[in-house]
Write an enzyme that holds these catalytic residues in place. Sequence first.
Site, PDB file in Angstrom:
ATOM      1  CD  GLU A 152      -2.994 -12.287 -24.516  1.00 46.75           C
ATOM      2  OE1 GLU A 152      -3.445 -12.287 -23.353  1.00 46.75           O
ATOM      3  OE2 GLU A 152      -1.874 -11.882 -24.812  1.00 46.75           O
ATOM      4  CG  ASN A 208      -0.565  -7.875 -23.565  1.00 48.46           C
ATOM      5  OD1 ASN A 208      -0.860  -8.060 -22.386  1.00 48.46           O
ATOM      6  ND2 ASN A 208      -0.575  -8.830 -24.472  1.00 48.46           N
ATOM      7  CG  HIS A 249       5.172  -7.249 -18.092  1.00 53.22           C
ATOM      8  ND1 HIS A 249       4.316  -8.108 -18.725  1.00 53.22           N
ATOM      9  CD2 HIS A 249       4.511  -6.778 -17.019  1.00 53.22           C
ATOM     10  CE1 HIS A 249       3.177  -8.156 -18.057  1.00 53.22           C
ATOM     11  NE2 HIS A 249       3.267  -7.349 -17.025  1.00 53.22           N
ATOM     12  CE  LYS A 251      -8.350  -7.982 -17.878  1.00 53.40           C
ATOM     13  NZ  LYS A 251      -7.268  -8.272 -16.974  1.00 53.40           N
ATOM     14  CD  GLU A 308      -2.737  -1.946 -15.664  1.00 57.48           C
ATOM     15  OE1 GLU A 308      -3.038  -2.061 -16.876  1.00 57.48           O
ATOM     16  OE2 GLU A 308      -1.665  -2.368 -15.177  1.00 57.48           O
ATOM     17  NE  ARG A 342      -7.289 -11.637 -21.431  1.00 55.20           N
ATOM     18  CZ  ARG A 342      -7.726 -12.398 -20.450  1.00 55.20           C
ATOM     19  NH1 ARG A 342      -8.429 -13.479 -20.725  1.00 55.20           N
ATOM     20  NH2 ARG A 342      -7.479 -12.094 -19.186  1.00 55.20           N
ATOM     21  CG  HIS A 353       1.008  -4.324 -19.647  1.00 61.17           C
ATOM     22  ND1 HIS A 353       0.243  -3.200 -19.825  1.00 61.17           N
ATOM     23  CD2 HIS A 353       0.704  -4.786 -18.415  1.00 61.17           C
ATOM     24  CE1 HIS A 353      -0.496  -3.005 -18.744  1.00 61.17           C
ATOM     25  NE2 HIS A 353      -0.238  -3.945 -17.873  1.00 61.17           N
ATOM     26  NE  ARG A 381      -6.820 -34.441 -11.812  1.00 70.88           N
ATOM     27  CZ  ARG A 381      -6.848 -35.460 -10.957  1.00 70.88           C
ATOM     28  NH1 ARG A 381      -7.877 -35.603 -10.146  1.00 70.88           N
ATOM     29  NH2 ARG A 381      -5.865 -36.327 -10.941  1.00 70.88           N
ATOM     30  CE  LYS A 426      -4.134 -13.331 -20.337  1.00 65.72           C
ATOM     31  NZ  LYS A 426      -3.122 -12.414 -20.878  1.00 65.72           N
ATOM     32  CG  HIS A 436       2.021  -3.547 -13.030  1.00 70.92           C
ATOM     33  ND1 HIS A 436       2.653  -4.364 -13.929  1.00 70.92           N
ATOM     34  CD2 HIS A 436       0.766  -3.342 -13.519  1.00 70.92           C
ATOM     35  CE1 HIS A 436       1.815  -4.654 -14.915  1.00 70.92           C
ATOM     36  NE2 HIS A 436       0.671  -4.047 -14.688  1.00 70.92           N
TER      37      HIS A 436
HETATM   38  N1  LIG Z   1      -4.723 -11.619 -13.872  1.00 69.58           N
HETATM   39  C1  LIG Z   1      -4.637 -10.535 -14.587  1.00 69.58           C
HETATM   40  O1  LIG Z   1      -5.253 -10.439 -15.662  1.00 69.58           O
HETATM   41  C2  LIG Z   1      -3.808  -9.408 -14.088  1.00 69.58           C
HETATM   42  C3  LIG Z   1      -3.905  -8.158 -14.683  1.00 69.58           C
HETATM   43  C4  LIG Z   1      -3.165  -7.121 -14.151  1.00 69.58           C
HETATM   44  C5  LIG Z   1      -2.339  -7.330 -13.083  1.00 69.58           C
HETATM   45  N2  LIG Z   1      -2.248  -8.573 -12.540  1.00 69.58           N
HETATM   46  C6  LIG Z   1      -1.369  -8.808 -11.389  1.00 69.58           C
HETATM   47  O2  LIG Z   1      -1.813  -8.015 -10.298  1.00 69.58           O
HETATM   48  C7  LIG Z   1      -0.704  -7.728  -9.466  1.00 69.58           C
HETATM   49  C8  LIG Z   1      -0.726  -6.259  -9.129  1.00 69.58           C
HETATM   50  O3  LIG Z   1      -1.922  -5.957  -8.466  1.00 69.58           O
HETATM   51  P1  LIG Z   1      -1.949  -4.896  -7.275  1.00 69.58           P
HETATM   52  O4  LIG Z   1      -1.321  -3.651  -7.717  1.00 69.58           O
HETATM   53  O5  LIG Z   1      -3.307  -4.866  -6.715  1.00 69.58           O
HETATM   54  O6  LIG Z   1      -0.892  -5.570  -6.291  1.00 69.58           O
HETATM   55  P2  LIG Z   1      -0.912  -6.048  -4.784  1.00 69.58           P
HETATM   56  O7  LIG Z   1      -1.868  -7.138  -4.586  1.00 69.58           O
HETATM   57  O8  LIG Z   1       0.496  -6.292  -4.442  1.00 69.58           O
HETATM   58  O9  LIG Z   1      -1.433  -4.766  -4.010  1.00 69.58           O
HETATM   59  C9  LIG Z   1      -0.618  -3.640  -3.900  1.00 69.58           C
HETATM   60  C10 LIG Z   1      -0.385  -3.279  -2.427  1.00 69.58           C
HETATM   61  O10 LIG Z   1      -1.563  -2.701  -1.907  1.00 69.58           O
HETATM   62  C11 LIG Z   1      -1.988  -3.407  -0.763  1.00 69.58           C
HETATM   63  N3  LIG Z   1      -3.444  -3.325  -0.751  1.00 69.58           N
HETATM   64  C12 LIG Z   1      -4.307  -3.808  -1.670  1.00 69.58           C
HETATM   65  N4  LIG Z   1      -5.553  -3.415  -1.374  1.00 69.58           N
HETATM   66  C13 LIG Z   1      -5.470  -2.675  -0.244  1.00 69.58           C
HETATM   67  C14 LIG Z   1      -6.410  -1.972   0.558  1.00 69.58           C
HETATM   68  N5  LIG Z   1      -7.705  -1.926   0.212  1.00 69.58           N
HETATM   69  N6  LIG Z   1      -5.970  -1.339   1.661  1.00 69.58           N
HETATM   70  C15 LIG Z   1      -4.635  -1.355   1.990  1.00 69.58           C
HETATM   71  N7  LIG Z   1      -3.704  -1.958   1.270  1.00 69.58           N
HETATM   72  C16 LIG Z   1      -4.121  -2.610   0.166  1.00 69.58           C
HETATM   73  C17 LIG Z   1      -1.403  -4.790  -0.899  1.00 69.58           C
HETATM   74  O11 LIG Z   1      -1.257  -5.420   0.343  1.00 69.58           O
HETATM   75  C18 LIG Z   1      -0.076  -4.480  -1.536  1.00 69.58           C
HETATM   76  O12 LIG Z   1       0.845  -4.064  -0.551  1.00 69.58           O
HETATM   77  C19 LIG Z   1       0.528  -8.188 -10.197  1.00 69.58           C
HETATM   78  O13 LIG Z   1       0.973  -9.393  -9.656  1.00 69.58           O
HETATM   79  C20 LIG Z   1       0.041  -8.406 -11.622  1.00 69.58           C
HETATM   80  O14 LIG Z   1       0.751  -9.400 -12.314  1.00 69.58           O
HETATM   81  C21 LIG Z   1      -2.971  -9.587 -13.022  1.00 69.58           C
HETATM   82 ZN   LIG Z   2      -0.922  -4.091 -15.945  1.00 64.17          ZN
END
Ligand SMILES: NC(=O)c1ccc[n+]([C@@H]2O[C@H](COP(=O)([O-])OP(=O)(O)OC[C@H]3O[C@@H](n4cnc5c(N)ncnc54)[C@H](O)[C@@H]3O)[C@@H](O)[C@H]2O)c1
Ligand SMILES: [Zn+2]
Length: 339
Positions: free
Chosen positions: A224, A232, A239, A214, A172, A228, A235, A108, A130, A249
């Site tokens: 949200e 989006n 999305h 942010k 972003e 907030r 997005h 939990r 989130k 993305h």
């Molecule tokens: N929680 C939130 O508010 C929020 C906001 C925006 C995005 N997201 C989520 O984040 C995700 C996208 O994030 P992302 O683009 O970081 O994706 P990711 O975690 O898939 O990273 C992208 C790629 O880069 C690689 N990588 C990351 N850091 C690295 C480093 N320092 N050296 C080498 N390789 C590295 C990863 O292994 C992966 O292959 C999505 O799932 C999205 O939904 C969440």
């Molecule tokens: Zn995004």
Amino acid sequence: MQRKTYTFSGKKTVYYFNAEFGLLEQLVDPTKAVIVTDQHLFNAHKRRFKGWKTIILEPGEEHKIQSTVDNIIQQLIGYGVDRKSWLIGIGGGVVTDITGYAASIYMRGINFGFVPSSLLAMVDASIGGKNGIDVGPYKNLAGTIRQPQFLLYDSSFLKSLPQTEWVNGFAEIIKHACIKDARLFKELEQNDLAYYRKNVEALGKLVQKNATIKSNVVLHDEFEQGDRKLLNFGHTWGHAIETKYALPHGHAVAIGMVMACNISEKLTGFKHTSKVVDLIEKYGLPTHLDVNKKEVFEVLKMDKKKVSSAMSYVLLDEIGKGVIKNIPLDKLEALINAN
Ligand SMILES: NC(=O)c1ccc[n+]([C@@H]2O[C@H](COP(=O)([O-])OP(=O)(O)OC[C@H]3O[C@@H](n4cnc5c(N)ncnc54)[C@H](O)[C@@H]3O)[C@@H](O)[C@H]2O)c1
Ligand SMILES: [Zn+2]
């Protein structure tokens, strides 16, 4: 190092900007912590994981799913993790989203902190509490809102980040500039990606500025109800095409931002779509994709932001000033078809 504390819902999240990874063992006792990371990070930074219990995930969005969470929970049980233990997510947004989610539900809820390693995770994904997973075609459908206790920023992780992921992160950053910060927009126009990759100090400032934009938006509207939603921007359309056409993305968001600018021209009198397009192109992102609009619209209607027969859509009044408009679905479809 700059230490900054935000209080979300009465709980503190401490940001350590321009910090070094070594700080982690001062923040948490390695015997009471488990690191969650992915194979890319682990391979590129093996030394840093020495002496830590580690769970290594398969990289990629396709693994941001419930079965990965089940697997993490099994490994946590194996490590004897209890309520006093910590989970530390070291990675991109996939790792931080899933780590925050696993930490929120295991027993939990246990403590967790993040070391974001992608540009996108640094300026966006790791911030705001989130977390969650994808379900079938629906991104982030299941999850919780729960803040990490800390965020540790060490930009040296970015040395191994592939160019394509740098580009994704800038989508972003451009988004933040569009909705909140005209000065940042100008700064981005004057520089380029190669400049930030070379200039550690400028990059550190850029990351801190964007993390702050942010965080401030989230601070005023953690759950949200209003502002907030501005995050989006790009997005909603983004999305929908990301899912349907398996786009990165950042690419999807970039195309979505242009769509939102075009709709803004019709609904708010926004006049600077071409400036936004130029900036997006400057950072190596696409601005258009030919799609089956009818099919994409079907996916879009399933968006969590849907409110009965209308949808809230983020538009721009001007550069640096995002606004949320509720658009009836039939009108929205007509506006999209007109593009
Ligand atoms: N929680 C939130 O508010 C929020 C906001 C925006 C995005 N997201 C989520 O984040 C995700 C996208 O994030 P992302 O683009 O970081 O994706 P990711 O975690 O898939 O990273 C992208 C790629 O880069 C690689 N990588 C990351 N850091 C690295 C480093 N320092 N050296 C080498 N390789 C590295 C990863 O292994 C992966 O292959 C999505 O799932 C999205 O939904 C969440
Ligand atoms: Zn995004």
